[in-house]
Design a protein around this motif. Structure first.
Motif, PDB file in Angstrom:
ATOM      1  N   TYR A  50     104.165 -25.642 -47.432  1.00 44.35           N
ATOM      2  CA  TYR A  50     103.329 -24.752 -48.230  1.00 44.35           C
ATOM      3  C   TYR A  50     104.173 -24.173 -49.354  1.00 44.35           C
ATOM      4  N   TYR A  51     103.520 -23.548 -50.315  1.00 40.88           N
ATOM      5  CA  TYR A  51     104.266 -22.984 -51.438  1.00 40.88           C
ATOM      6  C   TYR A  51     103.632 -21.686 -51.913  1.00 40.88           C
ATOM      7  N   LEU A  52     104.492 -20.837 -52.438  1.00 34.41           N
ATOM      8  CA  LEU A  52     104.085 -19.564 -53.030  1.00 34.41           C
ATOM      9  C   LEU A  52     104.199 -19.701 -54.540  1.00 34.41           C
ATOM     10  N   PHE A  53     103.201 -19.227 -55.272  1.00 33.44           N
ATOM     11  CA  PHE A  53     103.244 -19.272 -56.723  1.00 33.44           C
ATOM     12  C   PHE A  53     102.418 -18.126 -57.287  1.00 33.44           C
ATOM     13  N   ASP A  54     102.605 -17.859 -58.559  1.00 28.87           N
ATOM     14  CA  ASP A  54     101.930 -16.731 -59.223  1.00 28.87           C
ATOM     15  C   ASP A  54     102.185 -15.414 -58.486  1.00 28.87           C
ATOM     16  N   VAL A  55     103.383 -15.263 -57.943  1.00 29.43           N
ATOM     17  CA  VAL A  55     103.746 -14.031 -57.235  1.00 29.43           C
ATOM     18  C   VAL A  55     104.196 -13.007 -58.277  1.00 29.43           C
ATOM     19  N   PRO A  56     103.567 -11.848 -58.344  1.00 25.44           N
ATOM     20  CA  PRO A  56     104.001 -10.818 -59.298  1.00 25.44           C
ATOM     21  C   PRO A  56     105.462 -10.426 -59.040  1.00 25.44           C
ATOM     22  N   SER A  57     106.191 -10.108 -60.090  1.00 32.32           N
ATOM     23  CA  SER A  57     107.621  -9.789 -59.954  1.00 32.32           C
ATOM     24  C   SER A  57     107.857  -8.576 -59.053  1.00 32.32           C
ATOM     25  N   SER A  58     106.868  -7.710 -58.926  1.00 30.91           N
ATOM     26  CA  SER A  58     107.028  -6.527 -58.080  1.00 30.91           C
ATOM     27  C   SER A  58     106.566  -6.772 -56.640  1.00 30.91           C
ATOM     28  N   ALA A  59     106.064  -7.971 -56.362  1.00 31.24           N
ATOM     29  CA  ALA A  59     105.524  -8.261 -55.027  1.00 31.24           C
ATOM     30  C   ALA A  59     106.635  -8.550 -54.028  1.00 31.24           C
ATOM     31  N   VAL A 120     108.142 -20.783 -58.204  1.00 33.86           N
ATOM     32  CA  VAL A 120     107.429 -21.486 -57.143  1.00 33.86           C
ATOM     33  C   VAL A 120     108.395 -21.641 -55.978  1.00 33.86           C
ATOM     34  N   CYS A 121     108.002 -21.125 -54.811  1.00 31.02           N
ATOM     35  CA  CYS A 121     108.799 -21.224 -53.588  1.00 31.02           C
ATOM     36  C   CYS A 121     108.141 -22.246 -52.667  1.00 31.02           C
ATOM     37  N   LEU A 122     108.837 -23.350 -52.423  1.00 33.12           N
ATOM     38  CA  LEU A 122     108.369 -24.367 -51.493  1.00 33.12           C
ATOM     39  C   LEU A 122     108.962 -24.078 -50.121  1.00 33.12           C
ATOM     40  N   VAL A 123     108.131 -24.178 -49.071  1.00 36.92           N
ATOM     41  CA  VAL A 123     108.591 -23.934 -47.705  1.00 36.92           C
ATOM     42  C   VAL A 123     108.286 -25.166 -46.858  1.00 36.92           C
ATOM     43  N   LEU A 124     109.321 -25.656 -46.183  1.00 34.92           N
ATOM     44  CA  LEU A 124     109.183 -26.737 -45.209  1.00 34.92           C
ATOM     45  C   LEU A 124     109.355 -26.090 -43.842  1.00 34.92           C
ATOM     46  N   ALA A 125     108.331 -26.179 -43.003  1.00 38.13           N
ATOM     47  CA  ALA A 125     108.331 -25.486 -41.718  1.00 38.13           C
ATOM     48  C   ALA A 125     108.324 -26.484 -40.564  1.00 38.13           C
ATOM     49  N   SER A 126     108.988 -26.113 -39.473  1.00 45.18           N
ATOM     50  CA  SER A 126     109.117 -26.999 -38.326  1.00 45.18           C
ATOM     51  C   SER A 126     107.852 -27.091 -37.476  1.00 45.18           C
ATOM     52  N   ASP A 127     106.858 -26.254 -37.766  1.00 44.75           N
ATOM     53  CA  ASP A 127     105.635 -26.307 -36.975  1.00 44.75           C
ATOM     54  C   ASP A 127     104.439 -25.900 -37.829  1.00 44.75           C
ATOM     55  N   VAL A 128     103.262 -26.159 -37.306  1.00 47.18           N
ATOM     56  CA  VAL A 128     102.036 -25.727 -37.958  1.00 47.18           C
ATOM     57  C   VAL A 128     101.921 -24.210 -37.813  1.00 47.18           C
ATOM     58  N   TYR A 129     101.005 -23.614 -38.570  1.00 49.20           N
ATOM     59  CA  TYR A 129     100.828 -22.165 -38.509  1.00 49.20           C
ATOM     60  C   TYR A 129     100.321 -21.747 -37.136  1.00 49.20           C
ATOM     61  N   LYS A 130     101.033 -20.790 -36.519  1.00 49.98           N
ATOM     62  CA  LYS A 130     100.624 -20.177 -35.253  1.00 49.98           C
ATOM     63  C   LYS A 130     100.956 -18.693 -35.351  1.00 49.98           C
ATOM     64  N   GLU A 131      99.950 -17.865 -35.417  1.00 45.06           N
ATOM     65  CA  GLU A 131     100.177 -16.420 -35.555  1.00 45.06           C
ATOM     66  C   GLU A 131     101.059 -15.880 -34.430  1.00 45.06           C
ATOM     67  N   GLU A 132     100.933 -16.431 -33.232  1.00 45.94           N
ATOM     68  CA  GLU A 132     101.723 -15.932 -32.100  1.00 45.94           C
ATOM     69  C   GLU A 132     103.218 -16.211 -32.256  1.00 45.94           C
ATOM     70  N   ASP A 133     103.613 -17.022 -33.221  1.00 45.14           N
ATOM     71  CA  ASP A 133     105.024 -17.313 -33.469  1.00 45.14           C
ATOM     72  C   ASP A 133     105.674 -16.265 -34.381  1.00 45.14           C
ATOM     73  N   TYR A 134     104.871 -15.395 -34.985  1.00 48.78           N
ATOM     74  CA  TYR A 134     105.383 -14.407 -35.936  1.00 48.78           C
ATOM     75  C   TYR A 134     105.725 -13.088 -35.257  1.00 48.78           C
ATOM     76  N   ILE A 135     106.828 -12.485 -35.677  1.00 48.77           N
ATOM     77  CA  ILE A 135     107.134 -11.086 -35.371  1.00 48.77           C
ATOM     78  C   ILE A 135     107.030 -10.368 -36.710  1.00 48.77           C
ATOM     79  N   ARG A 136     106.009  -9.550 -36.875  1.00 47.89           N
ATOM     80  CA  ARG A 136     105.743  -8.914 -38.168  1.00 47.89           C
ATOM     81  C   ARG A 136     106.166  -7.448 -38.210  1.00 47.89           C
ATOM     82  N   ASP A 137     106.586  -6.910 -37.083  1.00 47.19           N
ATOM     83  CA  ASP A 137     107.021  -5.523 -37.012  1.00 47.19           C
ATOM     84  C   ASP A 137     108.547  -5.502 -36.886  1.00 47.19           C
TER      85      ASP A 137
END
Length: 146
Positions: A50-59, A120-137
């Protein structure tokens, strides 16, 4: 929020030292260069791109860690900064070359910021998206490292 067993996932052993800058093979040509990432180049098989683009400089992007997933971040265009943290040490990387990838193993907190115009930030990830794999806190991340 999903709870997990830090001992089971060995998050405590992942440190800043496991982070690497990868030189991506390039075929140089007067018509334009070609960067190549194929099976066997990364220390994992990637299952998601996946990739990130059009990210505001303050984001601010990222602000999480993964339990199992590994990632490689590449600045395909422009630049941005990546701050990585293993719970006891922090390091900052400026990504601004499309032939350099930042390998982030499991158990590392990451934050992306200061995106240049057109980055543009390109990300190569070892797995598909799984919310349970994230620690967001962040506090939960720190607890997982003890």
């Amino acid at each position: 929020m999903v709870r997990f067993d830090a001992n089971k996932h060995n998050l405590r052993r992942k440190t800043i030292d496991a982070i690497q800058l990868l030189d991506i093979p390039v075929v140089e040509d007067v018509r334009g260069n070609l960067g190549i990432i194929q099976s066997g180049f990364l220390p994992f098989e990637f299952k998601r791109v996946y990739y990130l683009f059009d990210v505001p400089s303050s984001a601010f992007r990222g602000g999480h860690s993964h339990i199992d997933q590994q990632e490689v971040l590449i600045a395909l265009s422009g630049s941005f900064e990546v701050t990585v943290n293993d719970g006891s040490e922090e390091k900052r990387y400026l990504l601004n070359k499309p032939n350099i990838g930042l390998l982030i193993p499991t158990g590392i907190w990451r934050e992306l910021e200061n995106f240049s115009s057109g980055a543009v930030c390109l990300v190569l990830a070892s797995d598909v998206y799984k919310e349970e794999d994230y620690i967001r806190d962040y506090d939960e991340f720190l607890r997982s490292k003890k």
